[in-house]
Scaffold this active site. Structure first.
Site, PDB file in Angstrom:
ATOM      1  N   THR A 139       0.822  -1.208   0.000  1.00 39.50           N
ATOM      2  CA  THR A 139       0.000   0.000   0.000  1.00 39.50           C
ATOM      3  C   THR A 139       0.855   1.257   0.000  1.00 39.50           C
ATOM      4  O   THR A 139       1.848   1.354   0.727  1.00 39.50           O
ATOM      5  CB  THR A 139      -0.934   0.015   1.221  1.00 39.50           C
ATOM      6  OG1 THR A 139      -1.713  -1.182   1.225  1.00 39.50           O
ATOM      7  CG2 THR A 139      -1.862   1.212   1.181  1.00 39.50           C
ATOM      8  N   LYS A 164      -1.572  -1.046  -3.858  1.00 40.70           N
ATOM      9  CA  LYS A 164      -2.810  -0.460  -3.374  1.00 40.70           C
ATOM     10  C   LYS A 164      -2.548   1.022  -3.112  1.00 40.70           C
ATOM     11  O   LYS A 164      -1.637   1.370  -2.351  1.00 40.70           O
ATOM     12  CB  LYS A 164      -3.265  -1.169  -2.096  1.00 40.70           C
ATOM     13  CG  LYS A 164      -4.601  -0.691  -1.553  1.00 40.70           C
ATOM     14  CD  LYS A 164      -4.999  -1.576  -0.375  1.00 40.70           C
ATOM     15  CE  LYS A 164      -6.256  -1.081   0.289  1.00 40.70           C
ATOM     16  NZ  LYS A 164      -6.633  -1.918   1.442  1.00 40.70           N
ATOM     17  N   LYS A 166      -3.868   4.674  -1.839  1.00 41.31           N
ATOM     18  CA  LYS A 166      -4.854   5.406  -1.058  1.00 41.31           C
ATOM     19  C   LYS A 166      -5.267   6.668  -1.816  1.00 41.31           C
ATOM     20  O   LYS A 166      -4.416   7.426  -2.299  1.00 41.31           O
ATOM     21  CB  LYS A 166      -4.283   5.783   0.310  1.00 41.31           C
ATOM     22  CG  LYS A 166      -4.021   4.594   1.222  1.00 41.31           C
ATOM     23  CD  LYS A 166      -5.315   3.938   1.697  1.00 41.31           C
ATOM     24  CE  LYS A 166      -5.044   2.860   2.731  1.00 41.31           C
ATOM     25  NZ  LYS A 166      -6.290   2.260   3.233  1.00 41.31           N
ATOM     26  N   ASP A 195      -8.133   2.604  -2.778  1.00 36.34           N
ATOM     27  CA  ASP A 195      -8.866   2.594  -1.514  1.00 36.34           C
ATOM     28  C   ASP A 195      -9.171   4.017  -1.089  1.00 36.34           C
ATOM     29  O   ASP A 195      -8.274   4.796  -0.763  1.00 36.34           O
ATOM     30  CB  ASP A 195      -8.041   1.886  -0.431  1.00 36.34           C
ATOM     31  CG  ASP A 195      -8.810   1.704   0.863  1.00 36.34           C
ATOM     32  OD1 ASP A 195     -10.004   2.081   0.918  1.00 36.34           O
ATOM     33  OD2 ASP A 195      -8.229   1.165   1.828  1.00 36.34           O
ATOM     34  N   GLU A 223     -11.955   0.278  -3.357  1.00 36.43           N
ATOM     35  CA  GLU A 223     -12.365  -0.182  -2.029  1.00 36.43           C
ATOM     36  C   GLU A 223     -13.045   0.935  -1.244  1.00 36.43           C
ATOM     37  O   GLU A 223     -12.544   2.062  -1.196  1.00 36.43           O
ATOM     38  CB  GLU A 223     -11.130  -0.678  -1.276  1.00 36.43           C
ATOM     39  CG  GLU A 223     -11.403  -1.274   0.087  1.00 36.43           C
ATOM     40  CD  GLU A 223     -10.136  -1.805   0.733  1.00 36.43           C
ATOM     41  OE1 GLU A 223     -10.167  -2.097   1.945  1.00 36.43           O
ATOM     42  OE2 GLU A 223      -9.107  -1.913   0.032  1.00 36.43           O
ATOM     43  N   ASP A 248     -15.200  -2.520   2.738  1.00 38.21           N
ATOM     44  CA  ASP A 248     -14.281  -2.745   3.861  1.00 38.21           C
ATOM     45  C   ASP A 248     -14.963  -2.329   5.155  1.00 38.21           C
ATOM     46  O   ASP A 248     -15.518  -3.160   5.881  1.00 38.21           O
ATOM     47  CB  ASP A 248     -12.984  -1.972   3.647  1.00 38.21           C
ATOM     48  CG  ASP A 248     -12.004  -2.121   4.817  1.00 38.21           C
ATOM     49  OD1 ASP A 248     -12.259  -2.938   5.722  1.00 38.21           O
ATOM     50  OD2 ASP A 248     -10.972  -1.416   4.838  1.00 38.21           O
ATOM     51  N   ILE A 302      -2.641  -1.743  10.817  1.00 35.60           N
ATOM     52  CA  ILE A 302      -1.182  -1.781  10.942  1.00 35.60           C
ATOM     53  C   ILE A 302      -0.885  -2.518  12.245  1.00 35.60           C
ATOM     54  O   ILE A 302      -0.923  -1.938  13.328  1.00 35.60           O
ATOM     55  CB  ILE A 302      -0.584  -0.366  10.896  1.00 35.60           C
ATOM     56  CG1 ILE A 302      -0.929   0.267   9.548  1.00 35.60           C
ATOM     57  CG2 ILE A 302       0.926  -0.418  11.073  1.00 35.60           C
ATOM     58  CD1 ILE A 302      -0.378   1.652   9.341  1.00 35.60           C
ATOM     59  N   ASP A 327       0.282  -6.122   4.191  1.00 30.81           N
ATOM     60  CA  ASP A 327       1.573  -5.480   4.032  1.00 30.81           C
ATOM     61  C   ASP A 327       2.102  -4.792   5.283  1.00 30.81           C
ATOM     62  O   ASP A 327       3.199  -4.230   5.262  1.00 30.81           O
ATOM     63  CB  ASP A 327       1.523  -4.484   2.878  1.00 30.81           C
ATOM     64  CG  ASP A 327       0.360  -3.499   2.991  1.00 30.81           C
ATOM     65  OD1 ASP A 327      -0.387  -3.578   3.979  1.00 30.81           O
ATOM     66  OD2 ASP A 327       0.199  -2.669   2.081  1.00 30.81           O
TER      67      ASP A 327
END
Length: 355
Positions: A139, A164, A166, A195, A223, A248, A302, A327
């Site tokens: 990401t 991915k 953001k 996302d 997402e 999500d 995270i 990740d």
């Protein structure tokens, strides 16, 4: 050894804070460390199970202090003295003890670790499979565009085949520019996953989906483009059939998933153990998705490896899991035990079984 019966004798808590390589920013917040509460469940026969829960104020609505308080005052008292062999009843008591999903997840993961140890098999085998390796995306958080491009190039050079990105942190024009520029820098063979973290209204998302689709880039999905409760918006975007839509924050538990699945509102659902409260609810969601022909992704907050290991195990043994976004392993400065990395591949040995 206090006794031969597998009775929960003590549950101990330990806060963890692992600094990140760099701050990670989404449309909702910025994170600088992987914070978690480690949970150690001790049985009277001497066996110890390990788990961890990670709070997220903007997703699960909790903090390190509320997580520890809920564990101490609600969860632990409900489980002390219980026999782990009474598995279904134990999980029912756990899930009824609090509404805070990371607290439930922390203890449930420790209980699954204990159960695997009780029968001397890896967690993957307990979950129904033998595969222990998954391939994750990487990401790129919201930051200055040159920094996002630099990260994209670095991740591709390390072997990542999916990025991915953001989006949703400002103007749509800026998001489009980010995606186009990163796609060009990464190359045509790299899959893109976007996302928005609930950043757009339905109307904004309709424009975004249309304009992103027009770019004809290798985009796997967008997402959570709209607010978590905006099921109508998700359904509208999915019905456009321009780009696949993933939920999500809209899905914490089985009933949330069923609400979306029954109206064919999404193409994919992101399962995170910190949202589901652990592995049991995650399995129910994945099975429901499979029955509707909707594939899943296993993602994460995270987190520390204590909760990422079971997430990898779950993703590895469930065929309906099509995407993996785990990740967080790479985001902390100091690598932890339990997971071997080779480029985008994450491999667990005997998950939490030798601890």
């Amino acid at each position: 050894m206090a006794g031969l019966e597998p009775i929960i004798q003590k549950i101990q808590l330990r806060p963890i804070s692992l600094p990140l390589v760099r701050p990670f920013t989404t449309a909702m917040h910025t994170v600088t460390a992987a914070d978690a509460v480690q949970v150690d469940v001790l049985l009277t026969n001497g066996t110890v199970g390990h788990g961890a829960g990670t709070p997220n104020a903007v997703v699960t609505g909790d903090t390190m202090s509320t997580l520890q308080e809920n564990l101490q005052t609600q969860v632990i008292p409900a489980l002390i003295g219980r026999d782990i062999r009474d598995w279904n009843s134990l999980l029912t008591r756990l899930h009824a003890s609090t509404s805070e999903q990371p607290a439930i997840a922390a203890v449930e993961l420790a209980l699954y670790d204990l159960r695997a140890k009780q029968v001397s098999i890896p967690l993957t085998a307990l979950l129904g499979g033998q595969q222990r390796t998954v391939t994750t995306d990487m990401t790129i958080g919201i930051q200055a565009l040159p920094d996002m491009v630099s990260e994209a190039k670095a991740f591709v050079s390390r072997g990542f085949k999916a990025l991915k990105i953001k989006v949703g942190g400002g103007r749509l024009a800026d998001d489009l520019e980010r995606v186009k520029t990163i796609a060009k820098a990464a190359g045509p063979d790299i899959r893109l996953r976007l996302d928005a973290n609930q950043a757009w209204t339905t109307d904004q998302a309709k424009v975004a989906v249309t304009e992103l689709a027009a770019l004809q880039l290798p985009i796997d999905f967008i997402e959570q483009p709209v607010a978590a409760r905006n099921h109508e918006g998700l359904a509208t975007l999915t019905a456009m059939r321009q780009l696949p839509i993933m939920a999500d924050e809209s899905v914490f538990g089985f009933q949330d998933a069923l609400a979306l699945l029954s109206r064919h509102a999404v193409n994919h659902i992101n399962i995170k153990l910190m949202k589901t409260g652990g592995l049991a609810e995650a399995a129910k969601i994945d099975a429901a998705c499979a029955s509707f022909g909707v594939t899943t992704m296993v993602g994460c907050m995270i987190e520390s490896n204590l909760s990422l290991v079971p997430a990898i195990a779950f993703a590895a043994v469930h065929d309906n899991v099509t995407f993996t976004d785990l990740d967080a392993v790479y985001m902390v400065k100091k690598q932890q035990a339990g997971i071997q990395t080779h480029g985008p591949q994450l491999t667990i040995g005997d998950p939490m079984h030798d601890a």
